[in-house]
Design a protein around this motif. Structure first.
Motif, PDB file in Angstrom:
ATOM      1  N   GLY A 166       0.803  -1.214   0.000  1.00 51.35           N
ATOM      2  CA  GLY A 166       0.000   0.000   0.000  1.00 51.35           C
ATOM      3  C   GLY A 166       0.834   1.262   0.000  1.00 51.35           C
ATOM      4  N   ARG A 170       0.093   2.364  -6.580  1.00 54.93           N
ATOM      5  CA  ARG A 170      -0.850   1.314  -6.931  1.00 54.93           C
ATOM      6  C   ARG A 170      -0.831   1.063  -8.441  1.00 54.93           C
ATOM      7  NH1 ARG A 170      -4.522  -1.711  -4.602  1.00 54.93           N
ATOM      8  NH2 ARG A 170      -6.346  -2.432  -5.763  1.00 54.93           N
ATOM      9  N   SER A 173      -5.628  -2.998 -11.762  1.00 50.61           N
ATOM     10  CA  SER A 173      -5.991  -4.410 -11.659  1.00 50.61           C
ATOM     11  C   SER A 173      -6.753  -4.802 -12.913  1.00 50.61           C
ATOM     12  CB  SER A 173      -6.864  -4.644 -10.413  1.00 50.61           C
ATOM     13  OG  SER A 173      -7.241  -5.995 -10.327  1.00 50.61           O
ATOM     14  N   ARG A 235      -0.259  -5.039  -4.886  1.00 45.86           N
ATOM     15  CA  ARG A 235      -0.314  -3.688  -5.449  1.00 45.86           C
ATOM     16  C   ARG A 235      -1.471  -3.545  -6.433  1.00 45.86           C
ATOM     17  NH1 ARG A 235       5.657  -1.984  -7.392  1.00 45.86           N
ATOM     18  NH2 ARG A 235       4.586   0.008  -7.753  1.00 45.86           N
ATOM     19  N   ARG A 236      -1.930  -4.651  -6.971  1.00 48.28           N
ATOM     20  CA  ARG A 236      -2.997  -4.619  -7.969  1.00 48.28           C
ATOM     21  C   ARG A 236      -4.366  -4.944  -7.389  1.00 48.28           C
ATOM     22  NH1 ARG A 236       1.610  -5.817 -10.641  1.00 48.28           N
ATOM     23  NH2 ARG A 236       1.771  -4.991 -12.764  1.00 48.28           N
ATOM     24  N   SER A 238      -5.061  -5.993  -3.742  1.00 43.29           N
ATOM     25  CA  SER A 238      -5.250  -5.924  -2.280  1.00 43.29           C
ATOM     26  C   SER A 238      -5.830  -7.222  -1.726  1.00 43.29           C
ATOM     27  CB  SER A 238      -6.151  -4.737  -1.895  1.00 43.29           C
ATOM     28  OG  SER A 238      -5.554  -3.521  -2.287  1.00 43.29           O
TER      29      SER A 238
END
Length: 275
Positions: A166, A170, A173, A235-236, A238
């Protein structure tokens, strides 16, 4: 850490930057913008000068953990509006390792000091055995994966990696987060080639078999440090990933990776195989 945290410094850089601006902060040595100002633009020379100072503080903070973090004399460079006249530095293996390590150190130093010290001790031991910069950067990631796997239970590991991810920029996704995550590791130089195959069943959602050719982080023929893969997935999405069925190949690893969600968080830092 004492004073401003790495997260604070990154937030300040984000506040200073704009989507399109005529100024960049670059290395006086290479003419390229190093992390954490790579890709950033600034509206005027004064703002860019402040960003250069902030970025210097960031890299100095990383150097607390690794004295070999490159020292860049950061300068302000003007480029035409809306252009990319200043060359953008490619993502290098040392830069990638330091970026991930910095975010993890930030979490460990606040909550798990004993784990942080274990990482530092292991890294310093490695530094006595080699001066190869890329090998030392990999040793830092390997030490982190080992210390987290050995000292934190799976649920705490998941929380630690999620918080560290986090703190990094970011990433979008898309429909294939596993494919996108390993592609970024290939770009960063952690692996030479990757292959993805759908899995009929898996421990969670989006199960995929991934093959990593010449995956550079390594602990032994039986232990694969998968922490970078977990961080890239977090990062994509969570969503806590899970990695299992590790198989050592002639030139790398084959893993079963899935987005596990609320299932037990296993295989986040290190995956072990008995094959």
């Amino acid at each position: 850490m004492v004073g401003r945290t790495l997260a604070d410094i990154r937030d300040r850089l984000s506040e200073l930057s704009v989507a399109i601006g005529p100024y960049r902060v670059v290395s006086a040595k290479t003419g390229t913008p190093p992390f954490p100002v790579s890709g950033m633009q600034f509206p005027d020379r004064e703002t860019a000068a402040e960003a250069a100072s902030v970025a210097t503080a960031y890299r100095s903070a990383l150097r607390r953990y690794d004295p070999r973090v490159t020292v860049h004399g950061l300068i302000v460079c003007e480029a035409p509006w809306g252009t990319d006249a200043v060359r953008t530095a490619p993502s290098s293996l040392p830069e990638y390792c330091h970026t991930v390590a910095g975010s993890l150190f930030e979490v460990l130093s606040g909550r798990h000091r004993s784990v942080e010290q274990a990482v530092i001790d292991s890294y310093l031991e490695a530094a006595e055995e080699t001066e190869n910069r890329e090998r030392l950067c990999l040793a830092m990631l390997e030490s982190m994966a080992t210390a987290i796997a050995d000292n934190l239970d799976p649920e705490v590991q998941a929380d630690t990696l999620r918080e560290a991810a986090g703190q990094l920029p970011r990433k979008p996704s898309g429909p294939e987060p596993v494919r996108d995550a390993v592609a970024d590791l290939e770009t960063a130089g952690l692996v030479d080639q990757t292959a993805i195959e759908p899995a009929a069943v898996g421990p969670g959602r989006c199960a995929r078999y991934i093959t990593l050719q010449n995956y550079r982080p390594t602990l032994s023929d039986l232990r694969c440090p998968v922490l970078p893969i977990a961080v890239e997935l977090l990062r994509r999405t969570s969503i806590t990933p899970q990695m299992a069925q590790a198989e050592r190949t002639a030139d790398g690893w084959r893993l079963l990776v899935s987005l596990a969600g609320d299932q037990p968080a296993e295989g986040l830092s290190v995956v072990t195989t008995t094959a």
